[in-house]
Scaffold this motif. Structure first.
Motif, PDB file in Angstrom:
ATOM      1  N   LEU A 129      29.892   2.890  36.328  1.00 23.68           N
ATOM      2  CA  LEU A 129      29.363   3.169  34.991  1.00 23.68           C
ATOM      3  C   LEU A 129      27.947   2.627  34.824  1.00 23.68           C
ATOM      4  O   LEU A 129      27.211   3.078  33.944  1.00 23.68           O
ATOM      5  N   LEU A 130      27.570   1.657  35.654  1.00 24.97           N
ATOM      6  CA  LEU A 130      26.199   1.149  35.597  1.00 24.97           C
ATOM      7  C   LEU A 130      25.189   2.235  35.969  1.00 24.97           C
ATOM      8  O   LEU A 130      24.002   2.134  35.616  1.00 24.97           O
ATOM      9  N   ALA A 131      25.633   3.263  36.680  1.00 30.05           N
ATOM     10  CA  ALA A 131      24.738   4.342  37.118  1.00 30.05           C
ATOM     11  C   ALA A 131      25.018   5.630  36.363  1.00 30.05           C
ATOM     12  O   ALA A 131      24.735   6.717  36.855  1.00 30.05           O
ATOM     13  N   VAL A 132      25.535   5.527  35.135  1.00 31.14           N
ATOM     14  CA  VAL A 132      25.960   6.723  34.408  1.00 31.14           C
ATOM     15  C   VAL A 132      24.792   7.656  34.107  1.00 31.14           C
ATOM     16  O   VAL A 132      24.964   8.874  34.046  1.00 31.14           O
ATOM     17  N   THR A 133      23.581   7.121  33.912  1.00 30.67           N
ATOM     18  CA  THR A 133      22.418   7.976  33.648  1.00 30.67           C
ATOM     19  C   THR A 133      21.288   7.745  34.658  1.00 30.67           C
ATOM     20  O   THR A 133      20.159   8.162  34.414  1.00 30.67           O
ATOM     21  N   THR A 134      21.588   7.095  35.758  1.00 28.58           N
ATOM     22  CA  THR A 134      20.600   6.871  36.815  1.00 28.58           C
ATOM     23  C   THR A 134      21.056   7.614  38.061  1.00 28.58           C
ATOM     24  O   THR A 134      22.219   7.493  38.454  1.00 28.58           O
ATOM     25  N   PRO A 135      20.185   8.411  38.691  1.00 27.04           N
ATOM     26  CA  PRO A 135      20.612   9.190  39.865  1.00 27.04           C
ATOM     27  C   PRO A 135      20.881   8.295  41.067  1.00 27.04           C
ATOM     28  O   PRO A 135      19.967   7.684  41.624  1.00 27.04           O
ATOM     29  N   THR A 136      22.134   8.191  41.452  1.00 30.49           N
ATOM     30  CA  THR A 136      22.510   7.370  42.605  1.00 30.49           C
ATOM     31  C   THR A 136      23.306   8.196  43.601  1.00 30.49           C
ATOM     32  O   THR A 136      24.043   9.109  43.237  1.00 30.49           O
ATOM     33  N   PHE A 137      23.168   7.842  44.858  1.00 34.81           N
ATOM     34  CA  PHE A 137      23.827   8.564  45.945  1.00 34.81           C
ATOM     35  C   PHE A 137      25.321   8.252  45.984  1.00 34.81           C
ATOM     36  O   PHE A 137      26.151   9.141  46.182  1.00 34.81           O
ATOM     37  N   VAL A 138      25.686   6.994  45.780  1.00 32.43           N
ATOM     38  CA  VAL A 138      27.084   6.570  45.911  1.00 32.43           C
ATOM     39  C   VAL A 138      27.977   7.265  44.892  1.00 32.43           C
ATOM     40  O   VAL A 138      29.098   7.666  45.204  1.00 32.43           O
ATOM     41  N   ALA A 155      25.622  -0.938  29.356  1.00 30.65           N
ATOM     42  CA  ALA A 155      24.625  -1.417  30.318  1.00 30.65           C
ATOM     43  C   ALA A 155      24.072  -0.264  31.151  1.00 30.65           C
ATOM     44  O   ALA A 155      22.865  -0.223  31.445  1.00 30.65           O
ATOM     45  N   GLY A 156      24.927   0.684  31.527  1.00 26.12           N
ATOM     46  CA  GLY A 156      24.472   1.834  32.304  1.00 26.12           C
ATOM     47  C   GLY A 156      23.488   2.699  31.532  1.00 26.12           C
ATOM     48  O   GLY A 156      22.492   3.171  32.093  1.00 26.12           O
ATOM     49  N   LEU A 157      23.758   2.912  30.235  1.00 24.39           N
ATOM     50  CA  LEU A 157      22.819   3.670  29.407  1.00 24.39           C
ATOM     51  C   LEU A 157      21.488   2.941  29.303  1.00 24.39           C
ATOM     52  O   LEU A 157      20.409   3.561  29.342  1.00 24.39           O
ATOM     53  N   ALA A 158      21.549   1.600  29.171  1.00 23.76           N
ATOM     54  CA  ALA A 158      20.311   0.809  29.079  1.00 23.76           C
ATOM     55  C   ALA A 158      19.529   0.858  30.381  1.00 23.76           C
ATOM     56  O   ALA A 158      18.297   1.006  30.375  1.00 23.76           O
ATOM     57  N   ILE A 159      20.215   0.743  31.526  1.00 20.06           N
ATOM     58  CA  ILE A 159      19.537   0.797  32.821  1.00 20.06           C
ATOM     59  C   ILE A 159      18.879   2.163  33.019  1.00 20.06           C
ATOM     60  O   ILE A 159      17.728   2.269  33.468  1.00 20.06           O
ATOM     61  N   GLY A 160      19.602   3.223  32.672  1.00 21.38           N
ATOM     62  CA  GLY A 160      19.046   4.561  32.821  1.00 21.38           C
ATOM     63  C   GLY A 160      17.807   4.770  31.962  1.00 21.38           C
ATOM     64  O   GLY A 160      16.828   5.381  32.406  1.00 21.38           O
TER      65      GLY A 160
END
Length: 325
Positions: A92-101, A135-140
């Motif tokens: 969920l930390l990568a919910v709006t960030t493009p990640t490979f995993v 946190a995922g939305l904030a990171i993105g």
């Protein structure tokens, strides 16, 4: 009367770059600041080598609740068990960030960590999931704000970036709350109507499901640039929706072209890079290449929005008739 020659030249100069040119310009900009790849690469490394937060205690609790119901078949129970074993809540930390995993799954990567955190109560998992989602939305949004500085040609310093990020994160939370409210406002009457029709032995659930799916696809297109509007126009949630809608409405086919290119790259890039992940040394290279391509796509969307949002504020000039006609 005819337009002066210089006026016609100005109109020609103001033509926005096409989709392919915009994508090319995006990678030219990104090549000047390759350190912008760091956020998605770090997230991928964490999801690859870090411990996993298992959803199993929550899914086991759900299975215990539904096993006594005759309307729940064994397939549903098996699916719940499978989700509990495979899903990593940290994703969920990568919910709006493009990640490979998140596209391929950590189990498909050589050398992936299998350390799992399973001891939490189900209600703690719910709280943890909600916190990780925020946190995922904030990171993105922090990542997209970085790209916004690149597109505007501004230097990245701590104070302006921190201030912009905090404002954009707050607007992003408000934006998703607004979307959630609109979704509930639309779905609630449909659910009531479906329930009322079932009383009379008429099932409209398939039709309602189809209508909701079509509406979701249409909303995805119309709101494609909403977060770009938050970053580039410092727009609040309602205005971000308004700006995204107007950019799409005024440039429908170019927008569809950009969306198609974005989806092709988002889906195709992980599939093309998965061959690199068979050996541990190839996994970081796959992370970097994936981050490079998908970050370029995000920059292209910002450029596309910037170039066309300017025209929304530009005055409309009268179109003079040709005196020869």
């Amino acid at each position: 009367m005819a337009w002066p020659r210089s006026g016609r030249d100005d109109v020609a100069v103001e033509q926005s770059p096409g989709v392919i040119e915009t994508v090319g310009n995006a990678f030219v900009l990104l090549n000047k600041r390759p350190y912008l790849l760091i956020p998605p690469v770090l997230l991928d490394i964490f999801l690859w080598l870090g411990a996993r937060l298992s959803l199993k205690p929550l899914t086991d609790t759900l299975v215990g609740w539904v096993q006594g119901s005759s309307s729940v078949d064994s397939t549903t129970i098996d699916q719940l068990h499978s989700i509990g074993k495979s899903f990593n809540l940290f994703e969920l930390l990568a919910v709006t960030t493009p990640t490979f995993v998140t596209q391929i799954g950590a189990d498909a990567l050589a050398g992936a960590s299998h350390q799992t955190i399973e001891g939490l109560q189900w209600w703690l998992l719910l709280l943890a999931g909600f916190g990780l989602l925020l946190a995922g939305l904030a990171i993105g949004m922090a990542y997209l704000t970085l790209l916004g500085f690149l597109v505007r040609g501004e230097g990245i310093t701590i104070a302006p970036y921190s201030s912009a990020t905090l404002k954009n994160v707050a607007r992003t939370y408000a934006y998703y709350l607004l979307l959630l409210g609109l979704m509930l406002l639309i779905l609630f009457p449909l659910v009531l109507l479906s329930g009322a029709m079932l009383i009379f032995g008429i099932s409209i659930v398939p039709i309602v499901t189809l209508l909701v799916a079509l509406a979701a696809m249409w909303a995805y297109v119309l709101l494609f640039f909403a977060q770009d509007a938050i970053v580039m126009s410092q727009a609040g949630p309602a205005r971000a929706i308004y700006l995204s809608y107007n950019v799409v409405r005024s440039n429908f086919w170019p927008c569809i072209g950009l969306i198609v290119v974005s989806l092709v790259l988002q889906i195709g890039t992980p599939l093309a890079l998965v061959a690199l992940t068979r050996a541990p040394l190839g996994v970081p290279l796959a992370f970097i290449l994936h981050a490079y391509i998908l970050t370029g796509v995000a920059v292209a969307a910002l450029l596309f929005y910037r170039d066309r949002a300017k025209k929304l504020r530009a005055p409309r000039l009268p179109v003079a008739s040709d005196p020869a006609s």
